[in-house]
Design a protein around this motif. Sequence first.
Motif, PDB file in Angstrom:
ATOM      1  N   SER A   1       0.740  -1.228  -0.017  1.00 21.62           N
ATOM      2  CA  SER A   1      -0.135  -0.148  -0.045  1.00 21.62           C
ATOM      3  C   SER A   1       0.838   1.238  -0.136  1.00 21.62           C
ATOM      4  O   SER A   1       0.634   2.346  -0.857  1.00 21.62           O
ATOM      5  N   ALA A   2       1.826   1.156   0.690  1.00 23.66           N
ATOM      6  CA  ALA A   2       2.970   2.422   0.922  1.00 23.66           C
ATOM      7  C   ALA A   2       3.673   2.620  -0.512  1.00 23.66           C
ATOM      8  O   ALA A   2       3.818   3.619  -0.882  1.00 23.66           O
ATOM      9  N   ILE A   3       3.979   1.565  -1.134  1.00 18.05           N
ATOM     10  CA  ILE A   3       4.542   1.620  -2.457  1.00 18.05           C
ATOM     11  C   ILE A   3       3.465   2.316  -3.254  1.00 18.05           C
ATOM     12  O   ILE A   3       3.771   3.195  -4.104  1.00 18.05           O
ATOM     13  N   ASN A   4       2.493   1.807  -3.616  1.00 17.62           N
ATOM     14  CA  ASN A   4       1.502   2.406  -4.411  1.00 17.62           C
ATOM     15  C   ASN A   4       0.913   3.733  -4.174  1.00 17.62           C
ATOM     16  O   ASN A   4       0.849   4.566  -5.185  1.00 17.62           O
ATOM     17  N   ASP A   5       0.958   4.075  -2.856  1.00 16.17           N
ATOM     18  CA  ASP A   5       0.216   5.449  -2.504  1.00 16.17           C
ATOM     19  C   ASP A   5       1.427   6.376  -2.724  1.00 16.17           C
ATOM     20  O   ASP A   5       1.434   7.622  -3.438  1.00 16.17           O
ATOM     21  N   VAL A   6       2.852   6.183  -2.747  1.00 15.83           N
ATOM     22  CA  VAL A   6       3.900   7.154  -2.919  1.00 15.83           C
ATOM     23  C   VAL A   6       4.595   6.926  -4.173  1.00 15.83           C
ATOM     24  O   VAL A   6       5.253   7.858  -4.636  1.00 15.83           O
ATOM     25  N   LYS A   7       4.371   5.890  -4.899  1.00 11.83           N
ATOM     26  CA  LYS A   7       4.917   5.626  -6.351  1.00 11.83           C
ATOM     27  C   LYS A   7       4.940   6.809  -7.340  1.00 11.83           C
ATOM     28  O   LYS A   7       5.894   7.301  -7.937  1.00 11.83           O
ATOM     29  N   PRO A   8       3.486   7.470  -7.337  1.00 14.98           N
ATOM     30  CA  PRO A   8       3.654   8.789  -8.259  1.00 14.98           C
ATOM     31  C   PRO A   8       4.692  10.019  -7.869  1.00 14.98           C
ATOM     32  O   PRO A   8       5.217  10.472  -8.599  1.00 14.98           O
ATOM     33  N   LEU A   9       5.173   9.807  -6.686  1.00 18.18           N
ATOM     34  CA  LEU A   9       6.169  10.815  -6.217  1.00 18.18           C
ATOM     35  C   LEU A   9       7.420  10.474  -6.284  1.00 18.18           C
ATOM     36  O   LEU A   9       8.498  11.211  -6.650  1.00 18.18           O
ATOM     37  N   LEU A  10       7.931   9.193  -5.948  1.00 19.22           N
ATOM     38  CA  LEU A  10       9.115   8.709  -5.771  1.00 19.22           C
ATOM     39  C   LEU A  10       9.551   7.527  -6.840  1.00 19.22           C
ATOM     40  O   LEU A  10      10.699   7.229  -6.930  1.00 19.22           O
ATOM     41  N   GLY A  11       8.601   7.227  -7.690  1.00 21.60           N
ATOM     42  CA  GLY A  11       9.058   6.097  -8.700  1.00 21.60           C
ATOM     43  C   GLY A  11       9.560   4.884  -8.101  1.00 21.60           C
ATOM     44  O   GLY A  11       8.917   4.608  -7.152  1.00 21.60           O
ATOM     45  N   ASP A  12      10.521   4.170  -8.756  1.00 23.44           N
ATOM     46  CA  ASP A  12      11.049   3.198  -8.208  1.00 23.44           C
ATOM     47  C   ASP A  12      11.930   3.081  -7.089  1.00 23.44           C
ATOM     48  O   ASP A  12      12.660   2.280  -6.663  1.00 23.44           O
ATOM     49  N   GLU A  13      12.381   4.458  -6.408  1.00 28.82           N
ATOM     50  CA  GLU A  13      13.148   4.663  -5.648  1.00 28.82           C
ATOM     51  C   GLU A  13      12.848   4.214  -3.848  1.00 28.82           C
ATOM     52  O   GLU A  13      13.437   4.188  -3.140  1.00 28.82           O
ATOM     53  N   VAL A  14      11.668   3.443  -4.058  1.00 29.33           N
ATOM     54  CA  VAL A  14      11.088   2.993  -2.616  1.00 29.33           C
ATOM     55  C   VAL A  14      11.867   1.542  -2.165  1.00 29.33           C
ATOM     56  O   VAL A  14      11.637   0.918  -1.204  1.00 29.33           O
ATOM     57  N   ILE A  15      12.723   0.980  -3.310  1.00 32.35           N
ATOM     58  CA  ILE A  15      13.543  -0.224  -2.931  1.00 32.35           C
ATOM     59  C   ILE A  15      14.111  -0.112  -1.734  1.00 32.35           C
ATOM     60  O   ILE A  15      15.175   0.430  -1.615  1.00 32.35           O
ATOM     61  N   GLY A  16      14.098  -1.201  -0.891  1.00 34.61           N
ATOM     62  CA  GLY A  16      14.857  -1.135   0.319  1.00 34.61           C
ATOM     63  C   GLY A  16      14.412  -0.558   1.368  1.00 34.61           C
ATOM     64  O   GLY A  16      15.043  -0.456   2.563  1.00 34.61           O
TER      65      GLY A  16
END
Length: 170
Positions: free
Chosen positions: A96-111
């Motif tokens: 859910s966090a990845i889906n919510d924030v992906k428009p802002l961060l793209g794939d920078e959420v790994i790790g």
Amino acid sequence: MKQSTRDALQSFLDSRLCTDVITDVWKLLDECVDVRQSEGKDAPELALRTSELLALLEEDLTPDEYDRAKGLVLQDQSPAMDAAIRVIRTNRDHQSAINDVKPLLGDEVIGMDSAEIYRAGLEQLGVNAAQAPLDAARAMFRQMGRGRGKQNMPIAPDSPISGRSARLKA
């Protein structure tokens, strides 16, 4: 879930649930009882159904009501089942966090864990939330998104929605 637990939970929830989720909750309660009777208290399927039930209850109840309902749901669970439910919920929260924030961060959420993802999203929106716990960071991010509107959020260049519409980037 034992039948007696189901009955106690249904009695507790009867006047507390809104009509749009009540059918789904009763169905999940019945499925939890059936799976426990057929496959045992440590069945992976029971952990999945219990996790789905808790997610529905969390969305529809006040925090105090949810805590009481969660206590009823988990009172007859084994330690293995508790661990399985925590893993499932952690994975669901992370997605859910990845889906919510992906428009802002793209794939920078790994790790990143869920709280770090929401904190990073808040920082992109100009909010310092360095020490915010997961629940607070998630609530703040979702509130900021509602207030600004998705079309006004800055979009990461590697986001899947980047470049789709000039209005989204505005």
